[in-house]
Design a protein around this motif. Structure first.
Motif, short mmCIF file in Angstrom:
data_model
loop_
_atom_site.label_atom_id
_atom_site.label_comp_id
_atom_site.label_asym_id
_atom_site.label_seq_id
_atom_site.Cartn_x
_atom_site.Cartn_y
_atom_site.Cartn_z
N GLN A 1 0.84 -1.19 0.00
CA GLN A 1 0.00 0.00 0.00
C GLN A 1 0.88 1.24 0.00
O GLN A 1 1.79 1.38 0.79
N ARG A 2 0.63 2.14 -0.92
CA ARG A 2 1.40 3.39 -1.05
C ARG A 2 0.86 4.41 -0.06
O ARG A 2 -0.35 4.51 0.15
N VAL A 3 1.75 5.19 0.51
CA VAL A 3 1.39 6.19 1.52
C VAL A 3 1.46 7.58 0.90
O VAL A 3 2.48 7.97 0.33
N ILE A 4 0.36 8.32 1.02
CA ILE A 4 0.28 9.68 0.49
C ILE A 4 0.05 10.63 1.66
O ILE A 4 -0.85 10.43 2.46
N LEU A 5 0.88 11.67 1.71
CA LEU A 5 0.71 12.74 2.69
C LEU A 5 -0.07 13.87 2.03
O LEU A 5 0.34 14.39 0.99
N VAL A 6 -1.20 14.25 2.64
CA VAL A 6 -2.00 15.36 2.17
C VAL A 6 -1.79 16.53 3.14
O VAL A 6 -2.06 16.40 4.33
N VAL A 7 -1.29 17.65 2.61
CA VAL A 7 -1.04 18.85 3.41
C VAL A 7 -2.02 19.91 2.94
O VAL A 7 -1.85 20.49 1.86
N GLU A 8 -3.05 20.16 3.74
CA GLU A 8 -4.15 21.06 3.34
C GLU A 8 -4.77 21.65 4.59
O GLU A 8 -5.11 20.91 5.51
N ASP A 9 -4.92 22.97 4.62
CA ASP A 9 -5.46 23.62 5.81
C ASP A 9 -6.99 23.65 5.86
O ASP A 9 -7.57 23.77 6.93
N GLU A 10 -7.66 23.50 4.73
CA GLU A 10 -9.12 23.52 4.72
C GLU A 10 -9.65 22.12 5.02
O GLU A 10 -9.45 21.19 4.22
N PRO A 11 -10.33 21.95 6.19
CA PRO A 11 -10.76 20.61 6.60
C PRO A 11 -11.62 19.89 5.57
O PRO A 11 -11.46 18.68 5.37
N MET B 1 -1.33 28.25 2.98
CA MET B 1 -1.66 27.69 4.29
C MET B 1 -1.06 28.57 5.37
O MET B 1 -0.07 29.25 5.13
N PRO B 2 -1.64 28.53 6.58
CA PRO B 2 -1.05 29.29 7.68
C PRO B 2 0.21 28.61 8.22
O PRO B 2 0.46 27.45 7.91
N ARG B 3 0.96 29.32 9.02
CA ARG B 3 2.17 28.86 9.70
C ARG B 3 3.32 28.56 8.75
O ARG B 3 4.39 29.06 8.94
N MET B 4 3.13 27.71 7.77
CA MET B 4 4.14 27.47 6.73
C MET B 4 3.41 27.14 5.44
O MET B 4 2.74 26.11 5.34
N ASP B 5 3.53 28.01 4.44
CA ASP B 5 2.83 27.79 3.18
C ASP B 5 3.49 26.69 2.36
O ASP B 5 4.57 26.20 2.69
N GLY B 6 2.83 26.32 1.29
CA GLY B 6 3.29 25.21 0.46
C GLY B 6 4.63 25.45 -0.21
O GLY B 6 5.45 24.54 -0.32
#
Length: 132
Positions: A8-18, A62-67
């Motif tokens: 199974q491949r692991v994908i990290l999703v970085v998104e501030d909008e829930p 995104m807040p704190r650290m943008d993309g």
């Protein structure tokens, strides 16, 4: 759909909008991926320290650290230089700064088939982050 014969491949999703983050997580899990999430670039580094990921999808604003800052710092680390990254953004055109940082850019709103095809293409390319 993810290949059932491969791990199974692991994908990290970085998104501030829930709503977008949850929707991406649900879509990707339905496609057979293991999904981990973060709401900004700082949290993304915490996730990456705890779990090996095969691909990153990150928002630009995104807040704190943008993309863009996140990707710049990610690419500075040898371990993550080859990690495939897709940037998604409400900005209609990719900023010049992401050229060397992201492997693909998809504007919001995006169509799920296009995102899934891009993920499959990048995962099939064989590029991965080296194990440290």
């Amino acid at each position: 759909m993810a290949d059932a014969s491969s791990p199974q491949r692991v994908i990290l999703v970085v998104e501030d909008e829930p709503g977008i983050r949850d929707g991406l997580q649900m879509l990707l899990e339905l496609e057979g991926y293991d999904v981990v999430v973060a709401s900004n670039g700082l949290q993304a580094f915490e996730v990456l320290a705890a779990k090996d990921c095969d691909l990153v999808i990150t928002d630009q604003m995104m807040p704190r650290m943008d993309g863009i800052t996140f990707l710049g710092r990610l690419r500075e680390q040898t371990r993550y230089r080859a990690l495939p990254v897709i940037m998604i953004s409400a900005v209609p055109r990719p900023p010049e700064a992401i050229g060397p940082l992201a492997d693909a850019f998809i504007g919001k709103p995006f169509e799920a088939p296009r995102l899934l095809q891009t993920i499959q293409r990048l995962l099939a390319s064989g590029r991965t982050a080296p194990i440290a």
